[in-house]
Design a protein around this motif. Structure first.
Motif, PDB file in Angstrom:
ATOM      1  N   VAL A   1       8.434   4.222  -1.261  1.00  0.00           N
ATOM      2  CA  VAL A   1       7.653   4.033  -0.501  1.00  0.00           C
ATOM      3  C   VAL A   1       7.389   5.503   0.377  1.00  0.00           C
ATOM      4  CG1 VAL A   1       7.698   1.516   0.105  1.00  0.00           C
ATOM      5  CG2 VAL A   1       9.024   3.400   1.420  1.00  0.00           C
ATOM      6  N   ALA A   2       8.097   6.372  -0.257  1.00  0.00           N
ATOM      7  CA  ALA A   2       8.327   7.657   0.501  1.00  0.00           C
ATOM      8  C   ALA A   2       6.875   8.364   1.097  1.00  0.00           C
ATOM      9  CB  ALA A   2       9.156   8.555  -0.101  1.00  0.00           C
ATOM     10  N   TRP A   3       6.123   8.595  -0.147  1.00  0.00           N
ATOM     11  CA  TRP A   3       4.934   9.097   0.258  1.00  0.00           C
ATOM     12  C   TRP A   3       3.699   8.437   1.056  1.00  0.00           C
ATOM     13  CZ3 TRP A   3       5.014  14.202  -0.568  1.00  0.00           C
ATOM     14  CH2 TRP A   3       5.949  14.751  -1.287  1.00  0.00           C
ATOM     15  N   GLY A   4       3.731   7.168   0.658  1.00  0.00           N
ATOM     16  CA  GLY A   4       2.892   6.162   1.497  1.00  0.00           C
ATOM     17  C   GLY A   4       3.218   6.209   3.178  1.00  0.00           C
TER      18      GLY A   4
ATOM     19  N   PRO B   1       0.714  -1.114  -0.091  1.00  0.00           N
ATOM     20  CA  PRO B   1       0.263  -0.188  -0.205  1.00  0.00           C
ATOM     21  C   PRO B   1       0.693   1.297   0.098  1.00  0.00           C
ATOM     22  CG  PRO B   1      -0.815  -1.461   1.446  1.00  0.00           C
ATOM     23  CD  PRO B   1       0.389  -2.223   1.004  1.00  0.00           C
ATOM     24  N   TRP B   2       1.923   1.353   0.603  1.00  0.00           N
ATOM     25  CA  TRP B   2       2.731   2.483   0.813  1.00  0.00           C
ATOM     26  C   TRP B   2       3.266   2.932  -0.531  1.00  0.00           C
ATOM     27  CZ3 TRP B   2       6.130   0.397   5.333  1.00  0.00           C
ATOM     28  CH2 TRP B   2       5.637   0.735   6.499  1.00  0.00           C
ATOM     29  N   SER B   3       3.790   1.729  -1.388  1.00  0.00           N
ATOM     30  CA  SER B   3       4.355   1.947  -2.709  1.00  0.00           C
ATOM     31  C   SER B   3       3.327   2.420  -3.700  1.00  0.00           C
ATOM     32  CB  SER B   3       4.927   0.423  -3.294  1.00  0.00           C
ATOM     33  OG  SER B   3       6.070   0.007  -2.191  1.00  0.00           O
ATOM     34  N   LEU B   4       2.154   1.906  -3.674  1.00  0.00           N
ATOM     35  CA  LEU B   4       1.014   2.074  -4.420  1.00  0.00           C
ATOM     36  C   LEU B   4       0.649   3.742  -4.355  1.00  0.00           C
ATOM     37  CD1 LEU B   4      -1.160  -0.811  -4.475  1.00  0.00           C
ATOM     38  CD2 LEU B   4       0.333   0.030  -6.578  1.00  0.00           C
ATOM     39  N   ARG B   5       0.596   4.257  -3.051  1.00  0.00           N
ATOM     40  CA  ARG B   5       0.227   5.584  -2.844  1.00  0.00           C
ATOM     41  C   ARG B   5       1.602   6.428  -3.380  1.00  0.00           C
ATOM     42  NH1 ARG B   5      -1.852   3.444   2.193  1.00  0.00           N
ATOM     43  NH2 ARG B   5      -0.183   4.205   3.303  1.00  0.00           N
TER      44      ARG B   5
ATOM     45  N   ARG C   1       1.093   6.793  -7.440  1.00  0.00           N
ATOM     46  CA  ARG C   1       0.162   7.351  -7.893  1.00  0.00           C
ATOM     47  C   ARG C   1       0.511   8.961  -8.243  1.00  0.00           C
ATOM     48  NH1 ARG C   1      -1.165   2.864  -9.970  1.00  0.00           N
ATOM     49  NH2 ARG C   1      -2.591   1.500  -8.977  1.00  0.00           N
ATOM     50  N   ARG C   2       1.066   9.343  -7.049  1.00  0.00           N
ATOM     51  CA  ARG C   2       1.812  10.487  -6.940  1.00  0.00           C
ATOM     52  C   ARG C   2       2.773  10.665  -8.423  1.00  0.00           C
ATOM     53  NH1 ARG C   2       1.862  14.183  -2.046  1.00  0.00           N
ATOM     54  NH2 ARG C   2       0.423  13.102  -0.690  1.00  0.00           N
ATOM     55  N   TYR C   3       3.753   9.790  -8.536  1.00  0.00           N
ATOM     56  CA  TYR C   3       4.892   9.843  -9.384  1.00  0.00           C
ATOM     57  C   TYR C   3       4.336   9.944 -10.558  1.00  0.00           C
ATOM     58  CZ  TYR C   3       8.284   9.070  -5.580  1.00  0.00           C
ATOM     59  OH  TYR C   3       8.842   9.046  -4.510  1.00  0.00           O
ATOM     60  N   GLU C   4       3.449   9.096 -11.024  1.00  0.00           N
ATOM     61  CA  GLU C   4       2.442   9.052 -12.258  1.00  0.00           C
ATOM     62  C   GLU C   4       1.829  10.503 -12.692  1.00  0.00           C
ATOM     63  OE1 GLU C   4       0.952   4.482 -12.372  1.00  0.00           O
ATOM     64  OE2 GLU C   4      -0.445   5.824 -11.577  1.00  0.00           O
ATOM     65  N   ARG C   5       1.497  11.192 -11.511  1.00  0.00           N
ATOM     66  CA  ARG C   5       0.918  12.583 -11.818  1.00  0.00           C
ATOM     67  C   ARG C   5       2.236  13.732 -12.116  1.00  0.00           C
ATOM     68  NH1 ARG C   5      -2.115  11.935  -7.093  1.00  0.00           N
ATOM     69  NH2 ARG C   5      -0.846  13.244  -6.001  1.00  0.00           N
TER      70      ARG C   5
END
Length: 315
Positions: free
Chosen positions: A299-302, A65-69, A72-76
């Motif tokens: 995982v930084a942002w998650g 979950p941390w990685s996926l959150r 999503r930011r990096y994709e934006r």
């Protein structure tokens, strides 16, 4: 603790973990300052190859979950690569198969098994650009990043009601936590001879890895190593030669590429990432966010969002 300072936050650590945590907290309305021994461009984060991928990190049930959150930011942000340093780039993970990954992989668009390995289009980040951008974002949010040697978390607790420990390898002394250990990574930066895709391969039972990541400005990052408990920040010429040789076996044109830089960083490894809250000094709150090993960017942002949630739950 002065009641006026009880809602203030000091984030200890100015790498990707500290900066992301500080930005999430500031945008949530907290008054935040960052204390960092080094400027962003001299942190371990600045050395990272920075391909988004959950690498050498646990526990899996939280890392996914941390990685996926973060993804999503990096994709934006990949829509503004010149500003953010984030691009989406195609590549292959050698020796990796979809059925060997966790549930998180089902949420990553385009992963597919091929004869060469697991193909993917993933965020690849120019960390020097990215960290400079984050520094500017922090300034715009009113966050001061202060160069400061922190010898005790109690120092921060003396000026803020909440301290967030994002000190990476420094947590070994500051927490104190003897389970935090360095995993040395060495890279070679060469003039890119025309490589447009990334590649990774980890050799089982070895501290050697093989990868190459194209970066803007005509550079190609070659790696690497994963040397546990090695504290040396000096590039090893023999290791560098081995890195170039392994990469050139896969892409012969790399053999003749001019070397422009050597990099060494110490990944802050731990058996499992620590993101948790405890009572701090002087009646304050202490939140830990460290031990991300070689996947801090991933995982930084998650982790930042979870650390911020723990801060808000503290009142």
């Amino acid at each position: 603790m002065d009641s006026e300072l009880s809602g203030d936050v000091v984030v200890v650590g100015g790498g990707i973990i500290g900066m992301s945590t500080a930005l999430v907290l500031a945008r949530a309305g907290r008054r935040v300052r960052v204390w960092s021994r080094e400027p962003p461009e001299r942190t371990t984060s600045a050395v990272a190859g920075a391909l988004w991928w959950p690498y050498r990190i646990a526990p899996e049930d939280r890392v996914g979950p941390w990685s996926l959150r973060s993804l999503r930011r990096y994709e934006r942000w990949a829509g503004r690569p010149d500003t953010t340093g984030v691009r989406l780039v195609d590549g292959v993970h050698d020796g990796v198969r979809l059925d060997g990954l966790g549930a998180w992989a089902g949420e990553v668009t385009g992963l597919r098994d091929t004869a060469e390995g697991l193909a993917a289009r993933l965020p690849l980040i120019d960390m020097r650009v990215h960290l400079a951008w984050l520094h500017d974002e922090l300034a715009a949010a009113g966050v001061e990043v202060e160069r400061r040697e922190v010898r005790s978390l109690d120092e921060a607790a003396g000026v803020a009601g909440v301290v967030v420990n994002c000190s990476g390898l420094g947590a070994r002394e500051l927490a104190p936590d003897a389970s935090v250990r360095p995993v040395r990574g060495q890279l070679v930066v060469v003039e890119n001879p025309g490589v447009r895709t990334w590649f990774t391969s980890a050799e089982g039972g070895s501290d050697a890895t093989t990868y190459f990541f194209p970066q803007p400005g005509g550079r190609l990052l070659l790696g690497g190593t994963a040397q546990e408990d090695d504290w040396s920040l000096e590039p090893d010429p023999a290791v560098a030669e081995g890195i170039v040789r392994r990469c050139a076996t896969l892409r012969p044109e790399i053999a003749g590429a001019r070397v422009v830089e050597h990099r060494v960083g110490l990944r802050p490894a731990r058996p499992a990432v620590r993101v948790e809250r405890e009572a701090g000094a002087a009646g304050g709150v202490l939140v830990h966010n460290y031990g991300h090993g070689g996947a801090g960017v991933t995982v930084a942002w998650g982790c930042a969002e979870e650390a911020a949630r723990l801060v808000e739950e503290s009142g």
